[in-house]
Design an enzyme around this catalytic site. Structure first.
Site, PDB file in Angstrom:
ATOM      1  N   GLU A 119     -11.883  34.068 -19.660  1.00 14.90           N
ATOM      2  CA  GLU A 119     -13.333  33.963 -19.493  1.00 14.90           C
ATOM      3  C   GLU A 119     -13.970  34.167 -20.867  1.00 14.90           C
ATOM      4  O   GLU A 119     -13.547  35.052 -21.594  1.00 14.90           O
ATOM      5  CB  GLU A 119     -13.873  35.018 -18.536  1.00 14.90           C
ATOM      6  N   ALA A 260     -13.245  44.919 -18.815  1.00  8.42           N
ATOM      7  CA  ALA A 260     -12.103  44.505 -18.011  1.00  8.42           C
ATOM      8  C   ALA A 260     -12.332  43.094 -17.502  1.00  8.42           C
ATOM      9  O   ALA A 260     -13.426  42.556 -17.661  1.00  8.42           O
ATOM     10  CB  ALA A 260     -11.919  45.455 -16.818  1.00  8.42           C
ATOM     11  N   ASN A 263      -9.242  38.596 -13.383  1.00  8.89           N
ATOM     12  CA  ASN A 263      -8.272  37.537 -13.093  1.00  8.89           C
ATOM     13  C   ASN A 263      -7.647  37.742 -11.709  1.00  8.89           C
ATOM     14  O   ASN A 263      -7.266  38.847 -11.354  1.00  8.89           O
ATOM     15  CB  ASN A 263      -7.135  37.558 -14.122  1.00  8.89           C
ATOM     16  N   HIS A 295     -15.807  47.394  -9.928  1.00  7.26           N
ATOM     17  CA  HIS A 295     -16.437  46.129 -10.333  1.00  7.26           C
ATOM     18  C   HIS A 295     -15.431  44.971 -10.303  1.00  7.26           C
ATOM     19  O   HIS A 295     -15.692  43.935  -9.692  1.00  7.26           O
ATOM     20  CB  HIS A 295     -17.029  46.292 -11.735  1.00  7.26           C
ATOM     21  N   GLU A 296     -14.293  45.162 -10.950  1.00  4.79           N
ATOM     22  CA  GLU A 296     -13.321  44.061 -11.022  1.00  4.79           C
ATOM     23  C   GLU A 296     -12.751  43.757  -9.639  1.00  4.79           C
ATOM     24  O   GLU A 296     -12.543  42.598  -9.278  1.00  4.79           O
ATOM     25  CB  GLU A 296     -12.195  44.372 -12.017  1.00  4.79           C
ATOM     26  N   HIS A 299     -15.138  41.689  -7.606  1.00 12.20           N
ATOM     27  CA  HIS A 299     -15.169  40.288  -8.028  1.00 12.20           C
ATOM     28  C   HIS A 299     -14.241  39.415  -7.180  1.00 12.20           C
ATOM     29  O   HIS A 299     -14.416  38.195  -7.129  1.00 12.20           O
ATOM     30  CB  HIS A 299     -14.716  40.161  -9.486  1.00 12.20           C
TER      31      HIS A 299
HETATM   32  N1  TRP Z   1     -15.940  39.025 -16.156  1.00 14.71           N
HETATM   33  C1  TRP Z   1     -15.724  40.224 -16.907  1.00 14.71           C
HETATM   34  C2  TRP Z   1     -16.421  41.304 -16.158  1.00 14.71           C
HETATM   35  O1  TRP Z   1     -17.203  41.683 -15.804  1.00 14.71           O
HETATM   36  C3  TRP Z   1     -16.316  40.201 -18.256  1.00 14.71           C
HETATM   37  C4  TRP Z   1     -15.390  39.872 -19.363  1.00 14.71           C
HETATM   38  C5  TRP Z   1     -14.212  40.435 -19.638  1.00 14.71           C
HETATM   39  C6  TRP Z   1     -15.595  38.954 -20.401  1.00 14.71           C
HETATM   40  N2  TRP Z   1     -13.694  39.923 -20.770  1.00 14.71           N
HETATM   41  C7  TRP Z   1     -14.523  39.016 -21.247  1.00 14.71           C
HETATM   42  C8  TRP Z   1     -16.606  38.076 -20.678  1.00 14.71           C
HETATM   43  C9  TRP Z   1     -14.423  38.227 -22.387  1.00 14.71           C
HETATM   44  C10 TRP Z   1     -16.529  37.277 -21.806  1.00 14.71           C
HETATM   45  C11 TRP Z   1     -15.445  37.365 -22.646  1.00 14.71           C
HETATM   46  O2  TRP Z   1     -16.460  41.846 -15.420  1.00 14.71           O
HETATM   47 ZN    ZN Z   2     -18.091  41.296 -13.892  1.00 14.92          ZN
END
Ligand code: TRP
Ligand code: ZN
Length: 853
Positions: A119, A260, A263, A295-296, A299
């Site tokens: 991401e 974090a 995935n 949080h993770e 998701h």
């Molecule tokens: N989606 C991740 C989170 O909230 C955020 C994240 C983790 C992220 N690593 C990253 C976003 C690297 C951009 C780049 O919870």
């Molecule tokens: Zn998030």
């Protein structure tokens, strides 16, 4: 050289091709890792356009279609394949160098382990692909590596095969049955300690839980595991959401750009949000771990099962998931204290972003570098927008909305509009006007006037709203603002307590049958992310602190009392008058220290007097030099007026083993040190006898206002004790970075050479440089400009190492609008220096050009 270009939400087009399946085969080796990607590609709709795949920093070895060599063109970052076929098997072989990858995006190495971060747009650093979140594929991943160095080979989903190979190598094969966008792909290979557990879901399915940590850290993984199980239980009971795979893995790595990453089935975490034991982690660290693990995990439904159509919709998953993790923490701990922390994030950081050059709506409309939009606006204001819907609908209808959202969109990539539509359709609430919160940047200002008619017993509140222009848009329309109020009578009893629907530019609310002029507690619980302008008298604020039903309202009133006094003294200084504090304010704070019926954690929040940066956010223009003096004066007055009471509280709580008691005790200690440096002995004693990190660190923080003998001695002792524990050394670096003393910057310069520091590790960079720029307001804004230069030097260095982190810590330098002309000129001069750097990253380019525009 061509300049980076923005992408626009309004240009969104559906993908021209779909990829239903992808098989990835990784042969991991230093310098040259090979990736064979075999995809099933389908043309979407009737068109003759070529297949355009994106890639970044890749060496392309071969492209085949249905087993034959394919014709292709390799343009800047794009692989263009012109074929007449409507569906075909595409095989691409790329080669990467994970060891040389210091950006920590794509496949990289963290302390000897391979790991990925895809991401937002990191998958394109692994293979050429349709790297966009609305392309959902089923992944099968084979990983091969040396067995001894990399005994664990992990990827998303379920393990379907593994075995030995020649030459000491081995392999593992994983299959994830859930179609997912490329940003949720993950791979990890390394040697770890493993903590295992299991969870039985509401439908009696057994899930294997695994937490992988660096060797030697097993005993620090238990809190993360416990937090994971709590998250799974909570999501079932509050949201009726069950986990969907047979295994859930968390891997903690030391090199990570953010907190974090969610995935699918294989979360990768910053060690900071996994590792904890009493000796090395503070009570705040424990909370942080619980909330990030939550949080993770959350998701998995809000982000993974239902994902984003495009990156402009990021708040669809992040705002909602932050709301969910906040609710999780609030259901498990203190709702008021959690709310206060969320409010602080908005007021101190999000309001600053909204009034700076990077202002954007929670759903941005144009983006140069997506990594720049993982912001407090998208995350935290996004969560406030979800919270407002929750306030408007109520819990029951909100849950009906969530249910409908999943019924409609499970397995899809959707938009914020789709989410709001589900909420509206499942409830009777019209959200048409409310949706403007998604498209309007800037912090709305709400002015409130009161009027009381003694004869008619009528009380009136006149509310007006105005959202200031932001760089992206000048014209703003009125928003639907849920405005929560309580009216108190002179005895402190509630005469009215409700949420008003404030929808017009100016709106009058009339309350009949009010026998005496009430005291209004406005915008309770921060029911909308707006700035409230109401001329509270000291008397009214003191009344609210004593009698408001809401604990958050008590805290808000205390912040107003303190801030009002600071600003009045700023004015006195500017008029050459001597400073002064209203004794009723002193009494109010003393009342809190003496209170028997207040939660200790709330008392600690109230006594944590507003920081310089939060004060700055209250004004459009700030005289920093007067602010420093005025704040110091008011803090000193409050602390010295309560000296005996602070000491008594400190003694009373000294040995209580409880987080809330520790928080209150430690704020007492820090206030005592504002009164008299002789209390340094007390801090030293606490440091020497501390049995947990919360108490040792609090002692050091309390001493951190000058480079005293005691402080320096304890800092060295701490350094010797923790030199081998990087996460603790980060705390030591932060103490150096936030030293409120003119020696600070010189010391930081020499710390660049310290073995505990490295430019390659984001945690270290954030601790030394980030904490200085964001947390040491008056040293960063030194009149001689050395603070700005220090930050710019570090950013220039980081530009080539890790652009994402460089662009994150630059924030305080681009928010210069509020300060005096001399400081502004020096800040801009440093930004010009950064802009002149050769091969400036897109990340920095976007922020710096917006700031200088
Ligand atoms: N989606 C991740 C989170 O909230 C955020 C994240 C983790 C992220 N690593 C990253 C976003 C690297 C951009 C780049 O919870
Ligand atoms: Zn998030």
């Amino acid at each position: 050289m061509s300049q980076p270009q923005a992408k626009f939400l309004r240009d969104y087009q559906k993908p021209k091709f779909k990829i239903s399946h992808i098989d990835l085969d990784f042969t991991l080796a230093q310098k040259q890792t090979q990736v064979v990607a075999t995809s099933k590609v389908f043309r979407q709709g009737h068109h003759q356009e070529p297949l355009v795949l994106v890639g970044d920093e890749l060496t392309l070895l071969s492209v085949m279609i249905n087993g034959n060599k394919a014709e292709y063109q390799l343009l800047a970052g794009e692989l263009v394949i012109d074929t007449a076929l409507d569906n075909f098997e595409l095989q691409i072989i790329t080669q990467l160098d994970p060891e040389a990858n210091s950006s920590l995006e794509g496949l990289y190495m963290s302390d000897g382990a391979y790991c990925t971060q895809c991401e937002a747009e990191g998958f394109r650093r692994i293979t050429y692909f349709l790297d966009r979140p609305d392309v959902l594929a089923i992944y099968t991943v084979r990983v091969e590596a040396d067995r001894q160095a990399f005994p664990y080979l992990l990827s998303n989903g379920n393990l379907i095969d593994s075995g030995e190979l020649q030459g000491g190598r081995h392999y593992a094969k994983w299959h994830d049955p859930f179609p997912k966008p490329a940003y949720l792909f993950a791979l990890v290979a390394g040697d770890f300690d493993l903590l295992e557990d299991k969870f039985t879901t509401c439908n009696q399915r057994e899930v294997k839980l695994q937490v992988f940590v660096d060797k030697g850290n097993l005993s620090k993984a238990h809190h993360a595991m416990a937090s994971l199980k709590k998250s799974m239980t909570w999501d079932e009971s509050r949201f009726n959401l069950e986990y969907d795979l047979d295994i859930y893995m968390i891997v903690a790595v030391d090199f990570f750009n953010m907190g974090a990453m969610e995935n699918k089935g294989l979360n990768v975490f910053n060690t900071k949000f996994v590792l904890a034991d009493k000796a090395s982690a503070t009570d705040d660290d424990y909370h942080g771990i619980e909330s990030v693990v939550g949080h993770e995990y959350f998701h998995n439904w809000t982000g993974n099962r239902v994902t984003c159509r495009d990156w402009f919709q990021l708040s669809l998953k992040e705002g909602l998931t932050v709301f969910r993790d906040q609710e999780f923490s609030s259901d498990l701990g203190s709702r008021a204290v959690n709310r206060i922390h969320a409010i602080k994030a908005i007021k101190n950081q999000q309001f600053a972003e909204d009034s700076g050059p990077m202002a954007h709506p929670i759903r941005p409309e144009s983006v140069i570098e997506m990594n720049n939009f993982y912001t407090v606006t998208v995350y935290n204001k996004g969560a406030e927008v979800i919270r407002m819907m929750h306030t408007l609908l109520g819990e029951a209808a909100f849950q009906q909305g969530m249910k409908l959202y999943f019924e409609r969109h499970d397995g899809q990539a959707v938009t914020c509009d789709d989410f709001v539509a589900a909420m509206q359709d499942a409830s009777e609430v019209d959200l048409t006007q409310f949706k403007r919160w998604y498209s309007q940047a800037g912090t709305p200002q709400v002015d409130v006037k009161e009027h009381y008619d003694e004869q008619a017993h009528v009380y009136q509140l006149t509310l007006s709203q105005m959202t200031p222009a932001t760089p992206d848009k000048a014209e703003k329309q009125p928003l639907h603002i849920p405005f929560d109020i309580e009216l108190l009578d002179v005895d402190g009893d509630t005469v009215f307590n409700r949420v008003l629907d404030f929808t017009e530019e100016t709106q009058v609310f009339t309350f009949d049958g009010i026998k005496q002029k009430p005291i209004p507690s406005l915008l309770q619980n921060f029911s909308a992310p707006v700035k409230l302008n109401f001329n509270y008298s000291v008397e009214q604020l003191v009344h609210i602190m004593r009698f408001a039903t809401s604990e958050v309202a008590k805290w808000e009133a205390s912040v107003s009392l303190f801030s009002q006094s600071v600003w009045q003294n700023v004015e006195r200084l500017q008029n050459n008058q001597s400073m002064y504090i209203d004794p009723r304010i002193l009494d109010a704070f003393k009342g809190v220290i003496l209170a028997q019926d207040l939660d200790k954690a709330l008392m600690a929040e109230i006594l944590t007097l507003a920081s310089a940066s939060s004060l700055i956010e209250q004004k459009d223009a700030v005289d920093l030099d007067s602010l420093a003096l005025a704040r110091e004066f008011v803090v000193f007055e409050v602390a010295s007026d309560c000296e005996d009471e602070l000491l008594a509280r400190f003694r009373e709580l000294e040995k209580v083993d409880d987080a809330a008691a520790r928080a209150l005790k430690n704020i007492c200690l820090s206030l005592l040190l504002k009164v008299e440096q002789s209390y340094a002995a007390l801090a030293k004693q606490q440091f020497q006898s501390a049995e947990n990190m919360t108490d040792s660190l609090a002692a050091l923080s309390a001493l951190n206002s000058e480079s005293s003998l005691i402080r320096d001695e304890l800092m060295s002792q701490f350094e010797r004790q923790w030199i081998d524990t990087p996460l603790v050394m980060d705390k030591w670096l932060v103490l150096h970075a936030t030293l409120a003393c003119s020696k600070c910057i010189n010391q930081l310069q020499s710390l660049f050479e310290h073995e505990a520091f490295s430019f390659n590790n984001p945690n270290r960079v954030r601790s030394l440089i980030g904490a200085f720029a964001a947390g040491n307001t008056f040293e960063f804004h030194r009149k001689d400009g050395v603070g700005y230069q220090f930050l710019a030097d570090a950013i220039i260095k980081l530009n080539s190492v890790n652009p994402q982190v460089a662009a994150r810590i630059i924030t305080p330098l681009i928010q210069f609008k509020k300060f005096d002309a001399t400081r502004q000129a020096m800040m801009k001069q440093q930004l010009q220096r950064i802009l002149a750097v050769e091969e400036l990253s897109k990340d920095l380019y976007e922020k710096v050009t917006k700031a200088l525009a």
